[in-house]
Design a protein around this motif. Sequence first.
Motif, mmCIF file in Angstrom:
data_model
loop_
_atom_site.group_PDB
_atom_site.id
_atom_site.type_symbol
_atom_site.label_atom_id
_atom_site.label_comp_id
_atom_site.label_asym_id
_atom_site.label_seq_id
_atom_site.Cartn_x
_atom_site.Cartn_y
_atom_site.Cartn_z
ATOM 1 N N UNK A 196 35.377 43.099 37.374
ATOM 2 C CA UNK A 196 34.478 41.940 37.624
ATOM 3 C C UNK A 196 35.201 41.066 38.914
ATOM 4 N N UNK A 197 34.540 40.740 39.713
ATOM 5 C CA UNK A 197 34.930 39.890 40.962
ATOM 6 C C UNK A 197 34.275 38.838 40.669
ATOM 7 N N UNK A 198 35.261 37.765 40.500
ATOM 8 C CA UNK A 198 34.995 36.364 40.298
ATOM 9 C C UNK A 198 35.461 35.360 41.297
ATOM 10 N N UNK A 199 35.058 34.482 41.339
ATOM 11 C CA UNK A 199 35.446 33.327 42.346
ATOM 12 C C UNK A 199 34.745 33.531 43.699
ATOM 13 N N UNK A 200 33.580 34.124 43.663
ATOM 14 C CA UNK A 200 32.730 34.299 44.996
ATOM 15 C C UNK A 200 32.112 32.793 45.327
ATOM 16 N N UNK A 201 31.762 32.227 44.420
ATOM 17 C CA UNK A 201 31.191 30.610 44.705
ATOM 18 C C UNK A 201 32.103 29.794 45.525
ATOM 19 N N UNK A 202 33.669 29.812 45.241
ATOM 20 C CA UNK A 202 34.619 29.148 46.043
ATOM 21 C C UNK A 202 35.006 29.743 47.093
ATOM 22 N N UNK A 203 34.449 31.203 47.519
ATOM 23 C CA UNK A 203 35.101 31.847 48.652
ATOM 24 C C UNK A 203 36.486 32.249 48.644
ATOM 25 N N UNK A 204 36.659 32.332 47.326
ATOM 26 C CA UNK A 204 38.392 33.172 46.787
ATOM 27 C C UNK A 204 38.051 33.816 45.888
ATOM 28 N N UNK A 205 37.538 35.023 45.979
ATOM 29 C CA UNK A 205 37.306 36.164 45.109
ATOM 30 C C UNK A 205 38.945 36.631 44.417
ATOM 31 N N UNK A 206 38.631 36.968 43.197
ATOM 32 C CA UNK A 206 39.949 37.782 42.497
ATOM 33 C C UNK A 206 39.155 38.488 41.384
ATOM 34 N N UNK A 207 39.911 39.555 41.079
ATOM 35 C CA UNK A 207 39.515 40.576 40.330
ATOM 36 C C UNK A 207 40.061 40.311 38.578
ATOM 37 N N UNK A 208 39.074 40.585 37.786
ATOM 38 C CA UNK A 208 39.133 40.510 36.564
ATOM 39 C C UNK A 208 39.142 41.894 35.841
ATOM 40 N N UNK A 209 39.707 42.637 34.911
ATOM 41 C CA UNK A 209 39.702 43.577 34.570
ATOM 42 C C UNK A 209 38.674 43.448 33.232
#
Length: 383
Positions: A196-209
């Motif tokens: 799951x790639x979160x953080x899109x709203x802030x422009x700083x995506x990160x991955x969570x398994x």
Amino acid sequence: MSEQAGEAVPAAQKSSWTSFLKSLAGFTGDLSAMTAPPFILSPTSLTEFPAYWCERPELFAAIADGKTEQARALAVLKWFISTLKGQYTSRNESMGSEKKPLNPVLGELFYGYWPANAARGGKTTLVVEQVSHHPPITAYRIENLEKGVILTGHSAQKTSFSGGSIIVKQVGHATLTVSLPSGETEEYLITLPRLRIDGLWYGSPYIELAETSYIQSSTGWLSTIEYKGKGYFSGKSHTFKATLTPPSHVHTSPHVIEGTWHTTSKELHSGVTFHDVTSPKEEITVAPIEQQGEWESRKLWHGVATGIREGDFESAATFKGKIENEQRQRRRDESASGTTWELKHFKHTEHDPVYERLGKLFKANPPTEDGYIYLGNSPRSES
């Protein structure tokens, strides 16, 4: 993490990021073909990603040192958990956030190795080939022949957008084989977690398994790995719980391991540290670009990668367009002549018998998968 929308986005690219988010929200189908804003592009092709399986080559080699079925199953689990940091958080550490890798072209190759030393025995080699473009599928082979440990696998991604996150279903699997001194061979089927790639709203995506993956041994030992993000087990990101259960004829308690896969974990009953990836990893050794063939990743994408690293996105787009146009022309030429692209290192098979045989032991879903058989033809960098 930034609290304001788009705070991590470069000022000059806020409008393109906003447009990208709007297009994501209204998109249906596979997102992999979408064009991402330049600042979120990685200079690395997806064909390099299988190297993450072995950035701690001593753990890969140590699997063969286990004296019992149980010890080897634990060693496989320890090695696997130790690969997750490289596979899923290393771009955040090196580039500030998750980046979209370059989409490989059909026939793209990546070769490398980790040199021999006393701790891990012989040289460990990697062969990667992009075996399909639509859908994108990457096949790989990692070998430490002196230790008798071999990993073969393939991976693809199906992506969608849901609830403000990009959901990535990883398609494919890996098979690890261990040649024992007795002459017998152990096999391990490894399935892949969802992302799951979160953080899109802030422009700083990160991955969570997310969800669960499995490692099934031919000896009956099964590792079940549950991935939980923030707000679950401990409120920490990258949390996991792994349970190694014995086969029915072995009367011993399961091993339960909990921790964060990007740092450390402990065995629950003993409190002993199980894995620790806080020390530096070992990068793969790759031939200099001037010694690489035209189909090798770093040579093929050199102009694009240079443009991205230097912030010259116009130059990167020009080189990228040239490569993509050449690929489209190749496909047109093949279609006109009635030929198809011939793979170099792998052969496709509709049914992977190891997946089907070991998958039955834990009711794998799906119950059958295709696979790619390594042809055993060593590339230049292994000779």
